[in-house]
Scaffold this motif. Structure first.
Motif, PDB file in Angstrom:
ATOM      1  N   TYR A  16      90.475  87.912  28.642  1.00  0.00           N
ATOM      2  CA  TYR A  16      90.639  86.480  28.894  1.00  0.00           C
ATOM      3  C   TYR A  16      89.454  85.906  29.653  1.00  0.00           C
ATOM      4  O   TYR A  16      89.079  84.754  29.452  1.00  0.00           O
ATOM      5  CB  TYR A  16      91.980  86.203  29.592  1.00  0.00           C
ATOM      6  CG  TYR A  16      93.063  86.054  28.559  1.00  0.00           C
ATOM      7  CD1 TYR A  16      93.410  84.807  28.072  1.00  0.00           C
ATOM      8  CD2 TYR A  16      93.688  87.163  28.009  1.00  0.00           C
ATOM      9  CE1 TYR A  16      94.359  84.671  27.078  1.00  0.00           C
ATOM     10  CE2 TYR A  16      94.637  87.041  27.025  1.00  0.00           C
ATOM     11  CZ  TYR A  16      94.966  85.780  26.558  1.00  0.00           C
ATOM     12  OH  TYR A  16      95.891  85.640  25.569  1.00  0.00           O
ATOM     13  N   GLU A  17      88.849  86.700  30.515  1.00  0.00           N
ATOM     14  CA  GLU A  17      87.652  86.238  31.212  1.00  0.00           C
ATOM     15  C   GLU A  17      86.529  85.961  30.214  1.00  0.00           C
ATOM     16  O   GLU A  17      85.803  84.966  30.331  1.00  0.00           O
ATOM     17  CB  GLU A  17      87.205  87.278  32.241  1.00  0.00           C
ATOM     18  CG  GLU A  17      86.036  86.814  33.092  1.00  0.00           C
ATOM     19  CD  GLU A  17      85.646  87.852  34.117  1.00  0.00           C
ATOM     20  OE1 GLU A  17      85.510  87.473  35.293  1.00  0.00           O
ATOM     21  OE2 GLU A  17      85.472  89.043  33.747  1.00  0.00           O
ATOM     22  N   ALA A  18      86.405  86.808  29.204  1.00  0.00           N
ATOM     23  CA  ALA A  18      85.396  86.602  28.167  1.00  0.00           C
ATOM     24  C   ALA A  18      85.648  85.304  27.402  1.00  0.00           C
ATOM     25  O   ALA A  18      84.727  84.719  26.845  1.00  0.00           O
ATOM     26  CB  ALA A  18      85.368  87.790  27.210  1.00  0.00           C
ATOM     27  N   ALA A  19      86.902  84.854  27.391  1.00  0.00           N
ATOM     28  CA  ALA A  19      87.265  83.599  26.717  1.00  0.00           C
ATOM     29  C   ALA A  19      87.168  82.405  27.663  1.00  0.00           C
ATOM     30  O   ALA A  19      87.536  81.293  27.289  1.00  0.00           O
ATOM     31  CB  ALA A  19      88.674  83.709  26.144  1.00  0.00           C
ATOM     32  N   GLY A  20      86.706  82.632  28.903  1.00  0.00           N
ATOM     33  CA  GLY A  20      86.500  81.521  29.824  1.00  0.00           C
ATOM     34  C   GLY A  20      87.612  81.286  30.825  1.00  0.00           C
ATOM     35  O   GLY A  20      87.597  80.307  31.562  1.00  0.00           O
ATOM     36  N   ILE A  21      88.578  82.179  30.878  1.00  0.00           N
ATOM     37  CA  ILE A  21      89.685  82.039  31.825  1.00  0.00           C
ATOM     38  C   ILE A  21      89.402  82.951  33.023  1.00  0.00           C
ATOM     39  O   ILE A  21      88.972  84.088  32.838  1.00  0.00           O
ATOM     40  CB  ILE A  21      91.024  82.408  31.150  1.00  0.00           C
ATOM     41  CG1 ILE A  21      91.337  81.376  30.065  1.00  0.00           C
ATOM     42  CG2 ILE A  21      92.163  82.484  32.160  1.00  0.00           C
ATOM     43  CD1 ILE A  21      92.561  81.678  29.251  1.00  0.00           C
ATOM     44  N   PRO A  22      89.624  82.475  34.245  1.00  0.00           N
ATOM     45  CA  PRO A  22      89.353  83.321  35.412  1.00  0.00           C
ATOM     46  C   PRO A  22      90.085  84.665  35.340  1.00  0.00           C
ATOM     47  O   PRO A  22      91.207  84.755  34.836  1.00  0.00           O
ATOM     48  CB  PRO A  22      89.875  82.477  36.587  1.00  0.00           C
ATOM     49  CG  PRO A  22      89.804  81.068  36.105  1.00  0.00           C
ATOM     50  CD  PRO A  22      90.101  81.138  34.626  1.00  0.00           C
ATOM     51  N   ARG A  23      89.420  85.686  35.842  1.00  0.00           N
ATOM     52  CA  ARG A  23      89.960  87.038  35.740  1.00  0.00           C
ATOM     53  C   ARG A  23      91.346  87.167  36.375  1.00  0.00           C
ATOM     54  O   ARG A  23      92.223  87.836  35.830  1.00  0.00           O
ATOM     55  CB  ARG A  23      89.004  88.046  36.385  1.00  0.00           C
ATOM     56  CG  ARG A  23      89.402  89.480  36.068  1.00  0.00           C
ATOM     57  CD  ARG A  23      88.477  90.495  36.649  1.00  0.00           C
ATOM     58  NE  ARG A  23      87.167  90.389  36.041  1.00  0.00           N
ATOM     59  CZ  ARG A  23      86.176  91.239  36.257  1.00  0.00           C
ATOM     60  NH1 ARG A  23      86.360  92.263  37.067  1.00  0.00           N
ATOM     61  NH2 ARG A  23      85.017  91.086  35.687  1.00  0.00           N
ATOM     62  N   THR A  24      91.565  86.508  37.507  1.00  0.00           N
ATOM     63  CA  THR A  24      92.876  86.606  38.145  1.00  0.00           C
ATOM     64  C   THR A  24      93.957  86.004  37.254  1.00  0.00           C
ATOM     65  O   THR A  24      95.068  86.539  37.172  1.00  0.00           O
ATOM     66  CB  THR A  24      92.868  85.942  39.534  1.00  0.00           C
ATOM     67  OG1 THR A  24      91.901  86.616  40.348  1.00  0.00           O
ATOM     68  CG2 THR A  24      94.220  86.011  40.202  1.00  0.00           C
ATOM     69  N   ALA A  25      93.660  84.925  36.574  1.00  0.00           N
ATOM     70  CA  ALA A  25      94.631  84.341  35.638  1.00  0.00           C
ATOM     71  C   ALA A  25      94.928  85.331  34.515  1.00  0.00           C
ATOM     72  O   ALA A  25      96.074  85.492  34.102  1.00  0.00           O
ATOM     73  CB  ALA A  25      94.110  83.022  35.075  1.00  0.00           C
ATOM     74  N   GLY A  26      93.900  86.019  34.037  1.00  0.00           N
ATOM     75  CA  GLY A  26      94.103  87.045  33.014  1.00  0.00           C
ATOM     76  C   GLY A  26      94.941  88.197  33.529  1.00  0.00           C
ATOM     77  O   GLY A  26      95.773  88.753  32.794  1.00  0.00           O
ATOM     78  N   LEU A  63      97.595  78.368  34.670  1.00  0.00           N
ATOM     79  CA  LEU A  63      98.331  78.911  33.516  1.00  0.00           C
ATOM     80  C   LEU A  63      99.492  78.003  33.109  1.00  0.00           C
ATOM     81  O   LEU A  63      99.809  77.903  31.925  1.00  0.00           O
ATOM     82  CB  LEU A  63      98.813  80.328  33.824  1.00  0.00           C
ATOM     83  CG  LEU A  63      97.699  81.368  33.988  1.00  0.00           C
ATOM     84  CD1 LEU A  63      98.259  82.670  34.535  1.00  0.00           C
ATOM     85  CD2 LEU A  63      96.947  81.589  32.687  1.00  0.00           C
ATOM     86  N   LEU A  64     100.118  77.349  34.074  1.00  0.00           N
ATOM     87  CA  LEU A  64     101.163  76.367  33.764  1.00  0.00           C
ATOM     88  C   LEU A  64     100.561  75.185  32.993  1.00  0.00           C
ATOM     89  O   LEU A  64     101.132  74.728  31.999  1.00  0.00           O
ATOM     90  CB  LEU A  64     101.846  75.872  35.039  1.00  0.00           C
ATOM     91  CG  LEU A  64     102.811  76.845  35.713  1.00  0.00           C
ATOM     92  CD1 LEU A  64     103.113  76.396  37.134  1.00  0.00           C
ATOM     93  CD2 LEU A  64     104.090  76.993  34.905  1.00  0.00           C
ATOM     94  N   GLN A  65      99.423  74.699  33.453  1.00  0.00           N
ATOM     95  CA  GLN A  65      98.746  73.584  32.779  1.00  0.00           C
ATOM     96  C   GLN A  65      98.321  73.954  31.370  1.00  0.00           C
ATOM     97  O   GLN A  65      98.315  73.117  30.474  1.00  0.00           O
ATOM     98  CB  GLN A  65      97.519  73.130  33.577  1.00  0.00           C
ATOM     99  CG  GLN A  65      97.852  72.437  34.868  1.00  0.00           C
ATOM    100  CD  GLN A  65      96.621  72.220  35.731  1.00  0.00           C
ATOM    101  OE1 GLN A  65      95.536  72.734  35.470  1.00  0.00           O
ATOM    102  NE2 GLN A  65      96.797  71.459  36.810  1.00  0.00           N
ATOM    103  N   MET A  66      97.969  75.212  31.169  1.00  0.00           N
ATOM    104  CA  MET A  66      97.550  75.685  29.850  1.00  0.00           C
ATOM    105  C   MET A  66      98.752  76.017  28.961  1.00  0.00           C
ATOM    106  O   MET A  66      98.578  76.407  27.815  1.00  0.00           O
ATOM    107  CB  MET A  66      96.661  76.928  30.006  1.00  0.00           C
ATOM    108  CG  MET A  66      95.358  76.654  30.712  1.00  0.00           C
ATOM    109  SD  MET A  66      94.419  78.164  31.000  1.00  0.00           S
ATOM    110  CE  MET A  66      93.866  78.496  29.321  1.00  0.00           C
ATOM    111  N   HIS A  67      99.963  75.889  29.507  1.00  0.00           N
ATOM    112  CA  HIS A  67     101.204  76.174  28.781  1.00  0.00           C
ATOM    113  C   HIS A  67     101.307  77.630  28.349  1.00  0.00           C
ATOM    114  O   HIS A  67     101.911  77.947  27.324  1.00  0.00           O
ATOM    115  CB  HIS A  67     101.376  75.247  27.579  1.00  0.00           C
ATOM    116  CG  HIS A  67     101.314  73.807  27.930  1.00  0.00           C
ATOM    117  ND1 HIS A  67     102.326  73.162  28.609  1.00  0.00           N
ATOM    118  CD2 HIS A  67     100.356  72.883  27.736  1.00  0.00           C
ATOM    119  CE1 HIS A  67     101.987  71.907  28.801  1.00  0.00           C
ATOM    120  NE2 HIS A  67     100.802  71.710  28.292  1.00  0.00           N
ATOM    121  N   LEU A  68     100.720  78.531  29.141  1.00  0.00           N
ATOM    122  CA  LEU A  68     100.809  79.961  28.835  1.00  0.00           C
ATOM    123  C   LEU A  68     101.982  80.618  29.565  1.00  0.00           C
ATOM    124  O   LEU A  68     102.521  81.622  29.095  1.00  0.00           O
ATOM    125  CB  LEU A  68      99.505  80.673  29.198  1.00  0.00           C
ATOM    126  CG  LEU A  68      98.300  80.269  28.351  1.00  0.00           C
ATOM    127  CD1 LEU A  68      97.021  80.869  28.920  1.00  0.00           C
ATOM    128  CD2 LEU A  68      98.494  80.686  26.904  1.00  0.00           C
TER     129      LEU A  68
END
Length: 153
Positions: A16-26, A63-68
């Motif tokens: 997910y970090e490679a996709a631009g999402i912070p590592r902690t979120a991943g 992650l809530l804002q991203m609806h994940l």
């Protein structure tokens, strides 16, 4: 968390970090994919992931804002619980399809601006438009087939 689970969560985070999402979120996503129970409080997430509560708070908001993920009420608990949304992965694919449409439309806009220009000048935009149009059509068909097969199962 076992060593293998820890490794899985880290791999999830790196992807997910490679996709631009912070590592902690991943990491949160990865843990919520395999944890038991599937609903976790911010304190449970912080403990399992070795992260600060502030970091967990910031990343769960993202992650809530991203609806994940979603908040889940738990009877008798004052704490907020989080879990993976049931439709998370289908929504992600649909958002990806929307991105393809936006990029195709952007290329078409550029081509309209270059209508009077020599054909070679629009070559890069034509390639972009054609590629995104192809994937938009093909992936939409695949997604629809997947949804039909899911309903049958």
């Amino acid at each position: 968390m076992s060593g293998e689970l820890h490794h899985f969560v880290e791999e999830f985070a790196l992807a997910y970090e490679a996709a631009g999402i912070p590592r902690t979120a991943g990491r949160i996503l990865g843990w919520l994919m395999v944890c038991d129970p599937p609903e976790q409080t911010a304190s449970q997430l912080a403990e399992a992931l070795g992260a600060s509560k502030a970091s967990i708070s910031t990343m769960t908001r993202l992650l809530l804002q991203m609806h994940l993920i979603e908040r889940v009420p738990k009877r008798g608990s004052r704490q907020t619980h989080f879990c993976i949304r049931p439709d998370t992965w289908s929504r992600s694919v649909q958002q990806g399809l929307s991105s393809l449409s936006r990029y195709r439309a952007l290329a078409e806009q550029g081509l309209r601006l270059l209508q009077e220009a020599p054909p070679a000048r629009g070559e890069r935009l034509r390639e972009m438009r054609d590629l995104y149009a192809f994937f938009e059509e093909e992936l939409q068909g695949l997604f629809e087939r997947y949804e039909r097969s899911k309903r049958k199962a």
